[in-house]
Design a protein around this motif. Structure first.
Motif, PDB file in Angstrom:
ATOM      1  N   LYS A 171       0.909  -1.168   0.123  1.00 29.63           N
ATOM      2  CA  LYS A 171      -0.093   0.033  -0.164  1.00 29.63           C
ATOM      3  C   LYS A 171       0.807   1.391   0.033  1.00 29.63           C
ATOM      4  O   LYS A 171       0.781   2.226  -0.737  1.00 29.63           O
ATOM      5  CB  LYS A 171      -0.996   0.075   1.156  1.00 29.63           C
ATOM      6  CG  LYS A 171      -1.940   1.263   1.216  1.00 29.63           C
ATOM      7  CD  LYS A 171      -2.716   0.986   2.210  1.00 29.63           C
ATOM      8  CE  LYS A 171      -3.658   2.389   2.401  1.00 29.63           C
ATOM      9  NZ  LYS A 171      -4.138   2.597   3.821  1.00 29.63           N
ATOM     10  N   VAL A 172       1.997   1.343   0.792  1.00 30.53           N
ATOM     11  CA  VAL A 172       2.900   2.427   0.938  1.00 30.53           C
ATOM     12  C   VAL A 172       3.618   2.686  -0.332  1.00 30.53           C
ATOM     13  O   VAL A 172       3.623   3.699  -0.783  1.00 30.53           O
ATOM     14  CB  VAL A 172       3.746   2.386   2.027  1.00 30.53           C
ATOM     15  CG1 VAL A 172       5.071   3.108   1.914  1.00 30.53           C
ATOM     16  CG2 VAL A 172       3.230   2.242   3.414  1.00 30.53           C
ATOM     17  N   MET A 173       3.899   1.727  -1.319  1.00 32.18           N
ATOM     18  CA  MET A 173       4.484   1.662  -2.353  1.00 32.18           C
ATOM     19  C   MET A 173       3.620   2.184  -3.491  1.00 32.18           C
ATOM     20  O   MET A 173       3.883   2.798  -4.130  1.00 32.18           O
ATOM     21  CB  MET A 173       5.094   0.632  -2.716  1.00 32.18           C
ATOM     22  CG  MET A 173       6.442   0.225  -1.831  1.00 32.18           C
ATOM     23  SD  MET A 173       7.507  -1.115  -2.513  1.00 32.18           S
ATOM     24  CE  MET A 173       7.927  -0.804  -3.990  1.00 32.18           C
ATOM     25  N   ASP A 174       2.387   1.749  -3.512  1.00 33.77           N
ATOM     26  CA  ASP A 174       1.277   2.091  -4.331  1.00 33.77           C
ATOM     27  C   ASP A 174       1.104   3.558  -4.190  1.00 33.77           C
ATOM     28  O   ASP A 174       0.921   4.367  -5.218  1.00 33.77           O
ATOM     29  CB  ASP A 174       0.219   1.331  -4.220  1.00 33.77           C
ATOM     30  CG  ASP A 174       0.314  -0.026  -4.722  1.00 33.77           C
ATOM     31  OD1 ASP A 174       1.371  -0.357  -5.527  1.00 33.77           O
ATOM     32  OD2 ASP A 174      -0.619  -0.930  -4.357  1.00 33.77           O
ATOM     33  N   GLU A 175       0.969   4.091  -3.048  1.00 40.01           N
ATOM     34  CA  GLU A 175       0.671   5.408  -2.768  1.00 40.01           C
ATOM     35  C   GLU A 175       1.830   6.333  -3.109  1.00 40.01           C
ATOM     36  O   GLU A 175       1.581   7.367  -3.847  1.00 40.01           O
ATOM     37  CB  GLU A 175       0.486   5.774  -1.223  1.00 40.01           C
ATOM     38  CG  GLU A 175      -0.755   5.038  -0.655  1.00 40.01           C
ATOM     39  CD  GLU A 175      -1.117   5.140   0.572  1.00 40.01           C
ATOM     40  OE1 GLU A 175      -0.116   5.500   1.352  1.00 40.01           O
ATOM     41  OE2 GLU A 175      -2.029   4.831   1.176  1.00 40.01           O
ATOM     42  N   ARG A 176       3.390   5.782  -2.911  1.00 39.80           N
ATOM     43  CA  ARG A 176       4.293   6.506  -3.342  1.00 39.80           C
ATOM     44  C   ARG A 176       4.146   6.675  -4.936  1.00 39.80           C
ATOM     45  O   ARG A 176       4.602   7.682  -5.302  1.00 39.80           O
ATOM     46  CB  ARG A 176       5.778   5.996  -2.854  1.00 39.80           C
ATOM     47  CG  ARG A 176       6.818   6.495  -3.246  1.00 39.80           C
ATOM     48  CD  ARG A 176       8.202   5.751  -3.545  1.00 39.80           C
ATOM     49  NE  ARG A 176       7.916   4.780  -4.274  1.00 39.80           N
ATOM     50  CZ  ARG A 176       8.736   3.745  -4.454  1.00 39.80           C
ATOM     51  NH1 ARG A 176       9.775   3.424  -3.710  1.00 39.80           N
ATOM     52  NH2 ARG A 176       8.410   2.703  -5.576  1.00 39.80           N
ATOM     53  N   ASN A 177       3.876   5.453  -5.471  1.00 38.52           N
ATOM     54  CA  ASN A 177       4.247   5.639  -7.002  1.00 38.52           C
ATOM     55  C   ASN A 177       3.111   6.560  -7.637  1.00 38.52           C
ATOM     56  O   ASN A 177       3.298   6.935  -8.807  1.00 38.52           O
ATOM     57  CB  ASN A 177       3.990   4.211  -7.671  1.00 38.52           C
ATOM     58  CG  ASN A 177       5.210   3.132  -7.275  1.00 38.52           C
ATOM     59  OD1 ASN A 177       6.283   3.881  -6.629  1.00 38.52           O
ATOM     60  ND2 ASN A 177       5.158   2.078  -7.418  1.00 38.52           N
ATOM     61  N   ALA A 178       1.969   6.475  -6.884  1.00 42.38           N
ATOM     62  CA  ALA A 178       0.566   7.253  -7.507  1.00 42.38           C
ATOM     63  C   ALA A 178       1.182   8.922  -7.430  1.00 42.38           C
ATOM     64  O   ALA A 178       0.957   9.496  -8.207  1.00 42.38           O
ATOM     65  CB  ALA A 178      -0.347   7.167  -6.884  1.00 42.38           C
ATOM     66  N   GLU A 179       1.797   9.161  -6.332  1.00 43.80           N
ATOM     67  CA  GLU A 179       2.413  10.263  -5.925  1.00 43.80           C
ATOM     68  C   GLU A 179       3.573  10.872  -6.969  1.00 43.80           C
ATOM     69  O   GLU A 179       3.574  12.100  -7.752  1.00 43.80           O
ATOM     70  CB  GLU A 179       2.996  10.507  -4.656  1.00 43.80           C
ATOM     71  CG  GLU A 179       3.572  11.853  -4.106  1.00 43.80           C
ATOM     72  CD  GLU A 179       4.254  11.726  -2.896  1.00 43.80           C
ATOM     73  OE1 GLU A 179       5.511  12.348  -2.629  1.00 43.80           O
ATOM     74  OE2 GLU A 179       3.851  11.167  -2.071  1.00 43.80           O
ATOM     75  N   ILE A 180       4.231   9.778  -7.400  1.00 41.58           N
ATOM     76  CA  ILE A 180       5.268  10.254  -8.241  1.00 41.58           C
ATOM     77  C   ILE A 180       4.713  10.426  -9.890  1.00 41.58           C
ATOM     78  O   ILE A 180       5.054  11.540 -10.610  1.00 41.58           O
ATOM     79  CB  ILE A 180       6.058   9.035  -8.559  1.00 41.58           C
ATOM     80  CG1 ILE A 180       7.141   8.798  -7.105  1.00 41.58           C
ATOM     81  CG2 ILE A 180       7.203   9.107  -9.790  1.00 41.58           C
ATOM     82  CD1 ILE A 180       8.192   7.670  -7.051  1.00 41.58           C
ATOM     83  N   ARG A 181       3.809   9.536 -10.063  1.00 44.65           N
ATOM     84  CA  ARG A 181       3.205   9.803 -11.418  1.00 44.65           C
ATOM     85  C   ARG A 181       2.456  11.098 -11.596  1.00 44.65           C
ATOM     86  O   ARG A 181       2.257  11.873 -12.506  1.00 44.65           O
ATOM     87  CB  ARG A 181       1.955   8.879 -11.626  1.00 44.65           C
ATOM     88  CG  ARG A 181       2.624   7.266 -11.802  1.00 44.65           C
ATOM     89  CD  ARG A 181       1.638   6.334 -12.746  1.00 44.65           C
ATOM     90  NE  ARG A 181       0.964   5.490 -12.125  1.00 44.65           N
ATOM     91  CZ  ARG A 181       1.753   4.501 -10.919  1.00 44.65           C
ATOM     92  NH1 ARG A 181       2.826   4.762 -10.327  1.00 44.65           N
ATOM     93  NH2 ARG A 181       0.892   3.598 -10.724  1.00 44.65           N
ATOM     94  N   THR A 182       1.743  11.449 -10.434  1.00 43.54           N
ATOM     95  CA  THR A 182       1.034  12.913 -10.482  1.00 43.54           C
ATOM     96  C   THR A 182       2.099  13.945 -10.527  1.00 43.54           C
ATOM     97  O   THR A 182       1.789  15.091 -11.158  1.00 43.54           O
ATOM     98  CB  THR A 182       0.261  13.101  -9.090  1.00 43.54           C
ATOM     99  OG1 THR A 182      -0.786  11.905  -8.916  1.00 43.54           O
ATOM    100  CG2 THR A 182      -0.558  14.501  -8.864  1.00 43.54           C
ATOM    101  N   ALA A 183       3.167  13.931  -9.714  1.00 41.34           N
ATOM    102  CA  ALA A 183       4.105  14.990  -9.976  1.00 41.34           C
ATOM    103  C   ALA A 183       4.617  14.913 -11.144  1.00 41.34           C
ATOM    104  O   ALA A 183       4.969  15.916 -11.799  1.00 41.34           O
ATOM    105  CB  ALA A 183       5.293  14.666  -8.823  1.00 41.34           C
ATOM    106  N   PHE A 184       5.029  13.780 -11.790  1.00 40.84           N
ATOM    107  CA  PHE A 184       5.511  13.677 -13.234  1.00 40.84           C
ATOM    108  C   PHE A 184       4.636  14.586 -14.164  1.00 40.84           C
ATOM    109  O   PHE A 184       4.858  15.317 -15.017  1.00 40.84           O
ATOM    110  CB  PHE A 184       5.859  12.453 -13.733  1.00 40.84           C
ATOM    111  CG  PHE A 184       6.431  12.272 -15.142  1.00 40.84           C
ATOM    112  CD1 PHE A 184       7.638  12.702 -15.474  1.00 40.84           C
ATOM    113  CD2 PHE A 184       5.602  11.931 -16.178  1.00 40.84           C
ATOM    114  CE1 PHE A 184       8.174  12.518 -16.713  1.00 40.84           C
ATOM    115  CE2 PHE A 184       6.001  11.735 -17.544  1.00 40.84           C
ATOM    116  CZ  PHE A 184       7.403  12.076 -17.669  1.00 40.84           C
ATOM    117  N   ARG A 185       3.157  14.175 -14.134  1.00 41.76           N
ATOM    118  CA  ARG A 185       2.341  14.800 -14.964  1.00 41.76           C
ATOM    119  C   ARG A 185       2.193  16.418 -14.590  1.00 41.76           C
ATOM    120  O   ARG A 185       1.543  17.144 -15.569  1.00 41.76           O
ATOM    121  CB  ARG A 185       0.717  14.193 -14.656  1.00 41.76           C
ATOM    122  CG  ARG A 185       0.632  12.794 -15.413  1.00 41.76           C
ATOM    123  CD  ARG A 185      -0.830  12.327 -15.258  1.00 41.76           C
ATOM    124  NE  ARG A 185      -1.337  12.301 -13.995  1.00 41.76           N
ATOM    125  CZ  ARG A 185      -1.122  10.944 -13.359  1.00 41.76           C
ATOM    126  NH1 ARG A 185      -0.750  10.090 -13.830  1.00 41.76           N
ATOM    127  NH2 ARG A 185      -1.757  11.024 -12.250  1.00 41.76           N
TER     128      ARG A 185
END
Length: 88
Positions: free
Chosen positions: A47-61
């Motif tokens: 769950k922590v990694m999924d949240e981190r990855n979602a945050e990374i994708r949002t920041a990239f967009r």
């Protein structure tokens, strides 16, 4: 791993059948595939990694570069690329 005495959980006929193949050894009986949990689901790491990855994708967009994200999250640029270009 917890050990369970076969005589305490299996019918005597099944214990006799198993003894034809294994005697006095430790026997591992795996869970059915349907009972397996995905990696990290028990500890919460997934769950922590999924949240981190979602945050990374949002920041990239939102315009952050691969290099900035790598520095921010202490990951390699290649790992960031895998995260942002991954098909969801």
């Amino acid at each position: 791993m917890k050990y369970v005495k076969a005589e305490n959980v299996l019918p005597p006929s099944l214990v006799s059948e198993i003894q034809k193949y294994v005697q006095g050894e430790t026997l591992y009986i795996p869970k059915p595939k349907s009972e397996h949990l995905k990696w990290g689901s028990r500890s919460g790491t997934r769950k922590v990694m999924d949240e981190r990855n979602a945050e990374i994708r949002t920041a990239f967009r939102n315009g952050k570069t691969i290099h900035e994200l790598a520095d921010d999250h202490y990951l390699s640029s290649e790992t960031i690329k895998k995260i942002v270009y991954q098909k969801c």
